[in-house]
Design an enzyme around this catalytic site. Structure first.
Site, PDB file in Angstrom:
ATOM      1  CG  HIS A 153      -1.977  -0.954   1.508  1.00  0.00           C
ATOM      2  ND1 HIS A 153      -3.042  -0.343   0.287  1.00  0.00           N
ATOM      3  CD2 HIS A 153      -2.126  -2.420   1.206  1.00  0.00           C
ATOM      4  CE1 HIS A 153      -3.984  -1.595   0.320  1.00  0.00           C
ATOM      5  NE2 HIS A 153      -3.456  -2.742   0.499  1.00  0.00           N
ATOM      6  CG  ASP A 359       0.205   9.496   0.682  1.00  0.00           C
ATOM      7  OD1 ASP A 359       0.549   8.433   1.003  1.00  0.00           O
ATOM      8  OD2 ASP A 359      -0.385  10.287   1.082  1.00  0.00           O
TER       9      ASP A 359
HETATM   10  C1  GDG Z   1      -1.681   3.587   3.013  1.00  0.00           C
HETATM   11  C2  GDG Z   1      -0.776   4.727   2.122  1.00  0.00           C
HETATM   12  C3  GDG Z   1      -2.604   4.440   0.785  1.00  0.00           C
HETATM   13  C4  GDG Z   1      -8.502  10.641   7.510  1.00  0.00           C
HETATM   14  N1  GDG Z   1      -8.758  11.824   8.368  1.00  0.00           N
HETATM   15  C5  GDG Z   1      -9.753  11.639   9.332  1.00  0.00           C
HETATM   16  C6  GDG Z   1     -10.405  10.702   8.468  1.00  0.00           C
HETATM   17  N2  GDG Z   1      -9.969   9.996   7.541  1.00  0.00           N
HETATM   18  C7  GDG Z   1      -9.010   9.017   6.222  1.00  0.00           C
HETATM   19  C8  GDG Z   1      -9.495   9.537   5.425  1.00  0.00           C
HETATM   20  C9  GDG Z   1      -9.300   8.053   4.880  1.00  0.00           C
HETATM   21  C10 GDG Z   1      -7.831   7.428   5.086  1.00  0.00           C
HETATM   22  O1  GDG Z   1      -8.429   8.158   6.779  1.00  0.00           O
HETATM   23  C11 GDG Z   1      -6.318   8.368   4.969  1.00  0.00           C
HETATM   24  O2  GDG Z   1      -6.253   7.250   3.216  1.00  0.00           O
HETATM   25  P1  GDG Z   1      -4.634   7.509   3.598  1.00  0.00           P
HETATM   26  O3  GDG Z   1      -5.520   6.992   1.381  1.00  0.00           O
HETATM   27  O4  GDG Z   1      -4.078   8.939   3.468  1.00  0.00           O
HETATM   28  O5  GDG Z   1      -4.312   6.057   3.459  1.00  0.00           O
HETATM   29  P2  GDG Z   1      -3.707   4.896   4.698  1.00  0.00           P
HETATM   30  O6  GDG Z   1      -5.330   4.824   5.345  1.00  0.00           O
HETATM   31  O7  GDG Z   1      -2.765   6.236   5.796  1.00  0.00           O
HETATM   32  O8  GDG Z   1      -2.413   4.604   4.773  1.00  0.00           O
HETATM   33  C12 GDG Z   1      -1.693   5.467   1.307  1.00  0.00           C
HETATM   34  C13 GDG Z   1      -3.727   3.706   1.487  1.00  0.00           C
HETATM   35  O9  GDG Z   1      -2.187   2.737   2.276  1.00  0.00           O
HETATM   36  C14 GDG Z   1      -4.262   2.663   0.952  1.00  0.00           C
HETATM   37  O10 GDG Z   1      -3.540   1.875  -0.053  1.00  0.00           O
HETATM   38  O11 GDG Z   1      -3.024   5.685  -0.217  1.00  0.00           O
HETATM   39  O12 GDG Z   1      -0.739   6.106   0.009  1.00  0.00           O
HETATM   40  O13 GDG Z   1      -0.058   5.179   3.387  1.00  0.00           O
HETATM   41  O14 GDG Z   1     -10.295   7.017   4.093  1.00  0.00           O
HETATM   42  O15 GDG Z   1     -11.029   9.591   4.777  1.00  0.00           O
HETATM   43  N3  GDG Z   1     -11.793   9.866   8.466  1.00  0.00           N
HETATM   44  C15 GDG Z   1     -12.065  10.011   9.688  1.00  0.00           C
HETATM   45  N4  GDG Z   1     -12.245  11.035  10.539  1.00  0.00           N
HETATM   46  C16 GDG Z   1     -10.876  11.639  10.108  1.00  0.00           C
HETATM   47  O16 GDG Z   1     -10.269  13.108  10.654  1.00  0.00           O
HETATM   48  N5  GDG Z   1     -13.761   9.388  10.077  1.00  0.00           N
END
Ligand code: GDG
Length: 448
Positions: A153, A359
């Site tokens: 990921h 990222d």
């Molecule tokens: C990995 C990789 C890759 C965030 N703040 C709040 C909240 N969120 C949710 C968002 C989103 C998720 O968290 C963050 O998504 P990311 O894509 O940044 O990544 P991660 O899951 O940490 O990490 C990344 C991912 O895996 C998938 O393969 O994209 O690059 O590092 O869904 O909406 N949700 C709520 N409150 C918040 O304050 N409810």
């Protein structure tokens, strides 16, 4: 899945993240199992733990527990303190001394044991992410015929960086136990192929298949999406619409950033870009507001504690320099916000700032257009996020270029409505077509 103790009783909950959503359908249809660490569970007696076991069994999940040393060494030190910075191009964040690969191996072997214990002929096993890079090979030893897929990921780094790891060959050998190895982008896939070439002198053929110990191992690019239909439906709810009205202010344009508080997300330079905008274009003073949500993260890893103070200080300095009695430029929220608030922020934003230094994919960049059923709003996206490979209709920036990012924010704020809507419609078409269900189906089809 996570366990919370409420009024002395354990409650097992399904996670709400993209991965859990994408795999819900296949998990239900296949009668399969989730195997994973549900976090450390405290405050329960024996009956409580039996209750947890019952709830996991009903949800068809198999919890695997980690002791204190394993959490510290396998999870915090090796996974988040070593693999995470290397894969995000930050060898400067590495501890001087790295011990504990034996614990990483031990935990990975336990995962392989639990999978082997539950394995039935014909099963497909899908292993996720950088914490479990050794599981494919360890499972292959236990179940030679198993059909194993692995998905990374986070980025697979440039070979120059990956080669600094003393355990580089051992980690790649771990991955090569799989039948299929998936990456988010062509770039990470290319990096992995280059590492295979350098370390083992093996080359993938035209079908992206590598011969490895008399077995074919297929490589592939599978950009993960979000549940676009679900975001659109939730964004249209009246509760969200009411909040959107509260957040909007006709005198001010709204900039929004939503990230885990992580040094890979580019928050300090993003703040500097907002500051630069206010210096270069004083006409935006009192006419913009920047809301940054930074979800607390990995507080127990040293590099993160220090980073948190750095961001606090920067927010304080910028607000101190520009605030007036009736206006504050940066609204900084160091906490997680409920789902409805997140959706309302997506819907209220005039400009969404997604500017990580590196990222894997970045799902926020996809959730934003998924929520913009009004075809409005501008996405500013780092060219170093995996999402940039697909979302070419965003305004792409180099997040290290603070002046360039400031100029791009100005451009976003002054963009005419036709261009804004044309770009947003194109972004929406992409995230609708390439949603998380397609990601799951493509990976599982390739594995099958
Ligand atoms: C990995 C990789 C890759 C965030 N703040 C709040 C909240 N969120 C949710 C968002 C989103 C998720 O968290 C963050 O998504 P990311 O894509 O940044 O990544 P991660 O899951 O940490 O990490 C990344 C991912 O895996 C998938 O393969 O994209 O690059 O590092 O869904 O909406 N949700 C709520 N409150 C918040 O304050 N409810």
């Amino acid at each position: 899945m996570t366990v919370r103790v409420e009024n002395g009783h354990p409650v097992v909950r399904r996670s709400v993240g993209g991965l859990a959503t994408g795999l819900r359908g296949p998990h239900e249809r296949s009668g399969g199992l989730w195997i994973g660490w549900p976090g450390t569970i405290e405050g329960l007696d024996r009956t409580g733990f039996e209750d947890v076991d019952r709830q996991f069994a009903t949800a068809r999940a198999v919890p695997l527990s980690l002791d204190t040393e394993e959490v510290e060494v396998f999870y915090e030190h090796i996974s988040n303190g070593v693999l995470w910075p290397i894969c995000h191009d930050r060898i400067d964040r590495l501890p001087l001394r790295v011990d504990g690969w034996d614990v990483y191996e031990r935990v990975n072997a336990r995962y392989a044991d639990v999978v082997a214990e539950h394995y039935r002929p014909g099963d497909r096993v899908w292993v996720h992410d950088y914490q479990l890079m050794r599981v494919p090979a360890l499972l292959r030893e236990r179940v030679p015929d198993a059909r194993i897929g692995y998905f990374l990921h986070i980025p697979f780094p440039s070979p120059e960086l990956f080669m600094t790891l003393p355990t580089r060959s051992w980690l790649v050998e771990g991955l090569m136990g799989a039948d299929l190895i998936g990456f988010h982008t062509r770039r990470y896939h290319g990096h992995f192929r280059a590492v295979l070439r350098r370390l083992f002198s093996v080359e993938a053929n035209r079908d992206d298949v590598v011969r490895w110990q008399e077995r074919p191992v297929r490589l592939g690019v599978f950009p993960m999406g979000v549940d676009t239909a679900d975001f659109a439906a939730r964004a249209a709810r009246p509760e969200v619409a009411t909040r959107v009205l509260e957040y909007r202010d006709s005198r001010q344009r709204l900039l929004v950033g939503i990230d885990r508080l992580d040094y890979s997300k580019g928050i300090p330079r993003r703040l500097l870009a907002v500051e630069r905008l206010l210096q270069m274009h004083p006409e935006w003073r009192e006419r913009i507001r920047f809301i940054q949500v930074a979800v607390p993260s990995r507080d127990r890893v040293g590099a993160y504690r220090h980073f948190r103070h750095e961001v606090d200080a920067l927010v304080g300095r910028i607000n101190g320099a520009f605030a007036t009695p009736t206006w504050t430029p940066v609204h900084y929220m160091h906490r997680s916000v409920p789902g409805d608030v997140l959706l309302a922020l997506y819907r209220a934003a005039d400009v969404m700032l997604v500017t990580p230094l590196r990222d894997g994919m970045n799902l926020v960049a996809k959730e934003f257009p998924a929520s913009r059923i009004d075809d409005e709003g501008v996405l500013i996206l780092s060219e170093f996020a995996g999402a940039a490979e697909e979302l070419s209709d965003a305004l792409l920036v180099n997040p290290y270029d603070v002046d360039g990012t400031a100029a791009m924010i100005h451009r976003a704020l002054t963009m005419d409505v036709e261009e804004r809507q044309r770009r947003m419609r194109a972004l929406r078409a992409t995230v609708i077509e390439r949603d998380v269900h397609r990601w799951t189906d493509c990976f599982l089809a390739a594995l099958g």
